[in-house]
Design a protein around this motif. Sequence first.
Motif, PDB file in Angstrom:
ATOM      1  N   MET A   1     -34.846 -50.900  12.573  1.00  0.00           N
ATOM      2  CA  MET A   1     -34.454 -49.884  11.485  1.00  0.00           C
ATOM      3  C   MET A   1     -35.859 -49.628  10.936  1.00  0.00           C
ATOM      4  SD  MET A   1     -32.039 -49.814   8.413  1.00  0.00           S
ATOM      5  CE  MET A   1     -30.342 -49.610   9.392  1.00  0.00           C
ATOM      6  N   VAL A   2     -36.167 -48.387  10.333  1.00  0.00           N
ATOM      7  CA  VAL A   2     -37.277 -48.006   9.775  1.00  0.00           C
ATOM      8  C   VAL A   2     -36.973 -48.009   8.042  1.00  0.00           C
ATOM      9  CG1 VAL A   2     -38.976 -46.096   9.323  1.00  0.00           C
ATOM     10  CG2 VAL A   2     -37.949 -46.513  11.529  1.00  0.00           C
ATOM     11  N   THR A   3     -37.947 -48.892   7.588  1.00  0.00           N
ATOM     12  CA  THR A   3     -37.881 -48.866   6.275  1.00  0.00           C
ATOM     13  C   THR A   3     -39.037 -47.912   5.424  1.00  0.00           C
ATOM     14  OG1 THR A   3     -37.290 -51.127   6.405  1.00  0.00           O
ATOM     15  CG2 THR A   3     -38.137 -50.590   4.217  1.00  0.00           C
ATOM     16  N   HIS A   4     -38.458 -47.086   4.566  1.00  0.00           N
ATOM     17  CA  HIS A   4     -39.348 -46.218   3.775  1.00  0.00           C
ATOM     18  C   HIS A   4     -39.821 -46.752   2.337  1.00  0.00           C
ATOM     19  CE1 HIS A   4     -38.573 -42.881   6.634  1.00  0.00           C
ATOM     20  NE2 HIS A   4     -37.198 -43.367   6.739  1.00  0.00           N
ATOM     21  N   PHE A   5     -41.108 -46.158   2.119  1.00  0.00           N
ATOM     22  CA  PHE A   5     -41.246 -46.345   0.719  1.00  0.00           C
ATOM     23  C   PHE A   5     -40.871 -45.647  -0.464  1.00  0.00           C
ATOM     24  CE2 PHE A   5     -44.905 -46.383  -2.576  1.00  0.00           C
ATOM     25  CZ  PHE A   5     -44.818 -47.693  -3.191  1.00  0.00           C
ATOM     26  N   MET A   6     -40.334 -46.088  -1.331  1.00  0.00           N
ATOM     27  CA  MET A   6     -39.687 -45.677  -2.449  1.00  0.00           C
ATOM     28  C   MET A   6     -40.801 -45.440  -3.788  1.00  0.00           C
ATOM     29  SD  MET A   6     -36.830 -44.198  -3.691  1.00  0.00           S
ATOM     30  CE  MET A   6     -35.387 -44.678  -2.875  1.00  0.00           C
ATOM     31  N   HIS A   7     -40.809 -44.134  -4.198  1.00  0.00           N
ATOM     32  CA  HIS A   7     -41.805 -44.239  -5.508  1.00  0.00           C
ATOM     33  C   HIS A   7     -41.217 -43.120  -6.291  1.00  0.00           C
ATOM     34  CE1 HIS A   7     -45.434 -44.190  -7.519  1.00  0.00           C
ATOM     35  NE2 HIS A   7     -45.374 -42.931  -7.565  1.00  0.00           N
ATOM     36  N   ASP A   8     -40.980 -43.453  -7.600  1.00  0.00           N
ATOM     37  CA  ASP A   8     -40.401 -42.654  -8.754  1.00  0.00           C
ATOM     38  C   ASP A   8     -38.968 -42.058  -8.328  1.00  0.00           C
ATOM     39  OD1 ASP A   8     -42.320 -43.007 -10.381  1.00  0.00           O
ATOM     40  OD2 ASP A   8     -43.475 -41.420  -9.727  1.00  0.00           O
ATOM     41  N   LEU A  24     -41.361 -52.762  -2.084  1.00  0.00           N
ATOM     42  CA  LEU A  24     -42.174 -53.791  -1.609  1.00  0.00           C
ATOM     43  C   LEU A  24     -42.996 -53.269  -0.372  1.00  0.00           C
ATOM     44  CD1 LEU A  24     -39.522 -56.719  -1.210  1.00  0.00           C
ATOM     45  CD2 LEU A  24     -41.220 -56.273  -3.271  1.00  0.00           C
ATOM     46  N   LEU A  25     -44.236 -53.325  -0.511  1.00  0.00           N
ATOM     47  CA  LEU A  25     -45.323 -52.681   0.176  1.00  0.00           C
ATOM     48  C   LEU A  25     -45.224 -53.270   1.747  1.00  0.00           C
ATOM     49  CD1 LEU A  25     -48.327 -52.097  -2.113  1.00  0.00           C
ATOM     50  CD2 LEU A  25     -46.590 -50.431  -1.408  1.00  0.00           C
ATOM     51  N   ASN A  26     -44.893 -54.683   1.919  1.00  0.00           N
ATOM     52  CA  ASN A  26     -44.987 -55.438   3.220  1.00  0.00           C
ATOM     53  C   ASN A  26     -44.023 -55.109   4.121  1.00  0.00           C
ATOM     54  OD1 ASN A  26     -47.283 -56.313   2.277  1.00  0.00           O
ATOM     55  ND2 ASN A  26     -46.484 -58.274   1.536  1.00  0.00           N
ATOM     56  N   LYS A  27     -42.965 -54.554   3.374  1.00  0.00           N
ATOM     57  CA  LYS A  27     -41.484 -54.172   4.098  1.00  0.00           C
ATOM     58  C   LYS A  27     -41.507 -52.700   4.849  1.00  0.00           C
ATOM     59  CE  LYS A  27     -38.396 -57.575   2.228  1.00  0.00           C
ATOM     60  NZ  LYS A  27     -37.256 -57.793   1.732  1.00  0.00           N
ATOM     61  N   VAL A  28     -42.511 -52.169   4.312  1.00  0.00           N
ATOM     62  CA  VAL A  28     -42.372 -50.556   4.779  1.00  0.00           C
ATOM     63  C   VAL A  28     -42.968 -50.589   6.219  1.00  0.00           C
ATOM     64  CG1 VAL A  28     -43.368 -48.240   4.492  1.00  0.00           C
ATOM     65  CG2 VAL A  28     -42.961 -49.569   2.301  1.00  0.00           C
ATOM     66  N   LYS A  29     -42.042 -49.667   6.969  1.00  0.00           N
ATOM     67  CA  LYS A  29     -42.302 -49.579   8.402  1.00  0.00           C
ATOM     68  C   LYS A  29     -42.562 -47.899   8.626  1.00  0.00           C
ATOM     69  CE  LYS A  29     -41.999 -53.840   9.375  1.00  0.00           C
ATOM     70  NZ  LYS A  29     -42.940 -54.872   9.282  1.00  0.00           N
ATOM     71  N   CYS A  30     -42.173 -47.072   7.981  1.00  0.00           N
ATOM     72  CA  CYS A  30     -42.404 -45.699   8.176  1.00  0.00           C
ATOM     73  C   CYS A  30     -43.916 -45.482   8.353  1.00  0.00           C
ATOM     74  CB  CYS A  30     -41.623 -44.819   7.094  1.00  0.00           C
ATOM     75  SG  CYS A  30     -41.908 -43.288   7.491  1.00  0.00           S
ATOM     76  N   ARG A  31     -44.298 -44.851   9.430  1.00  0.00           N
ATOM     77  CA  ARG A  31     -45.908 -44.499   9.494  1.00  0.00           C
ATOM     78  C   ARG A  31     -46.160 -43.367   8.517  1.00  0.00           C
ATOM     79  NH1 ARG A  31     -47.564 -44.988  15.744  1.00  0.00           N
ATOM     80  NH2 ARG A  31     -46.822 -47.042  16.161  1.00  0.00           N
ATOM     81  N   ASN A  32     -45.379 -42.586   8.366  1.00  0.00           N
ATOM     82  CA  ASN A  32     -45.515 -41.087   7.507  1.00  0.00           C
ATOM     83  C   ASN A  32     -45.647 -41.884   6.030  1.00  0.00           C
ATOM     84  OD1 ASN A  32     -45.656 -39.358   9.780  1.00  0.00           O
ATOM     85  ND2 ASN A  32     -43.260 -38.864   9.260  1.00  0.00           N
ATOM     86  N   CYS A  33     -44.919 -42.915   5.772  1.00  0.00           N
ATOM     87  CA  CYS A  33     -44.976 -43.131   4.236  1.00  0.00           C
ATOM     88  C   CYS A  33     -46.127 -44.038   4.171  1.00  0.00           C
ATOM     89  CB  CYS A  33     -43.867 -44.225   4.345  1.00  0.00           C
ATOM     90  SG  CYS A  33     -42.008 -43.222   3.802  1.00  0.00           S
ATOM     91  N   TYR A  39     -48.925 -44.538  -1.102  1.00  0.00           N
ATOM     92  CA  TYR A  39     -48.569 -45.598  -0.752  1.00  0.00           C
ATOM     93  C   TYR A  39     -49.985 -46.498  -0.551  1.00  0.00           C
ATOM     94  CZ  TYR A  39     -47.822 -49.495   2.793  1.00  0.00           C
ATOM     95  OH  TYR A  39     -47.776 -50.775   3.464  1.00  0.00           O
ATOM     96  N   LYS A  40     -50.955 -45.770  -0.219  1.00  0.00           N
ATOM     97  CA  LYS A  40     -52.330 -46.388  -0.245  1.00  0.00           C
ATOM     98  C   LYS A  40     -52.681 -46.643  -1.463  1.00  0.00           C
ATOM     99  CE  LYS A  40     -53.866 -43.589   3.722  1.00  0.00           C
ATOM    100  NZ  LYS A  40     -54.702 -42.469   4.524  1.00  0.00           N
ATOM    101  N   GLN A  41     -52.536 -45.833  -2.577  1.00  0.00           N
ATOM    102  CA  GLN A  41     -53.077 -46.211  -3.798  1.00  0.00           C
ATOM    103  C   GLN A  41     -52.068 -47.587  -4.525  1.00  0.00           C
ATOM    104  OE1 GLN A  41     -55.409 -45.050  -5.578  1.00  0.00           O
ATOM    105  NE2 GLN A  41     -55.106 -46.643  -7.031  1.00  0.00           N
ATOM    106  N   ALA A  42     -50.963 -47.706  -3.917  1.00  0.00           N
ATOM    107  CA  ALA A  42     -50.184 -48.724  -4.289  1.00  0.00           C
ATOM    108  C   ALA A  42     -50.652 -50.133  -3.852  1.00  0.00           C
ATOM    109  CB  ALA A  42     -48.459 -48.631  -4.033  1.00  0.00           C
ATOM    110  N   ARG A  43     -51.218 -49.912  -2.461  1.00  0.00           N
ATOM    111  CA  ARG A  43     -51.581 -50.801  -1.829  1.00  0.00           C
ATOM    112  C   ARG A  43     -52.960 -51.375  -2.227  1.00  0.00           C
ATOM    113  NH1 ARG A  43     -49.454 -54.302   1.949  1.00  0.00           N
ATOM    114  NH2 ARG A  43     -50.903 -54.804   3.724  1.00  0.00           N
ATOM    115  N   LYS A  44     -53.746 -50.461  -2.759  1.00  0.00           N
ATOM    116  CA  LYS A  44     -54.987 -50.832  -3.296  1.00  0.00           C
ATOM    117  C   LYS A  44     -54.621 -51.747  -4.596  1.00  0.00           C
ATOM    118  CE  LYS A  44     -58.158 -47.122  -2.232  1.00  0.00           C
ATOM    119  NZ  LYS A  44     -58.813 -46.086  -2.333  1.00  0.00           N
TER     120      LYS A  44
END
Length: 93
Positions: A1-8, A24-33, A39-44
């Motif tokens: 199952m694909v997990t998406h990144f939730m922001h705001d 949680l950034l480590n659980k996100v599997k969606c390539r588009n997210c 996502y990249k800024q949150a990871r940084k």
Amino acid sequence: MVTHFMHDGQLACGREGDLTSSTLLNKVKCRNCRNTEVYKQARKDQRNAARRAARKTDAAQGASAWRTAWSQRLAALSGPQRLPRGFGQQAYV
């Protein structure tokens, strides 16, 4: 199952519906997210916070760690070696 990144309250990839999401950034599997700027800024930000915390602990330990390690090494030597002034008591052999 694909997990998406939730922001705001929205998914970073723009999809809608009842999809599995996480902040949680480590659980996100969606390539588009993962490819979005949010996502990249949150990871940084997460990576920089971890590095900053590691630097704080290293700086606190590193200030006196060399001194104690060096004094233990010199104290363990046999013979007439002595610690320099200010490094504590050592029995002179």
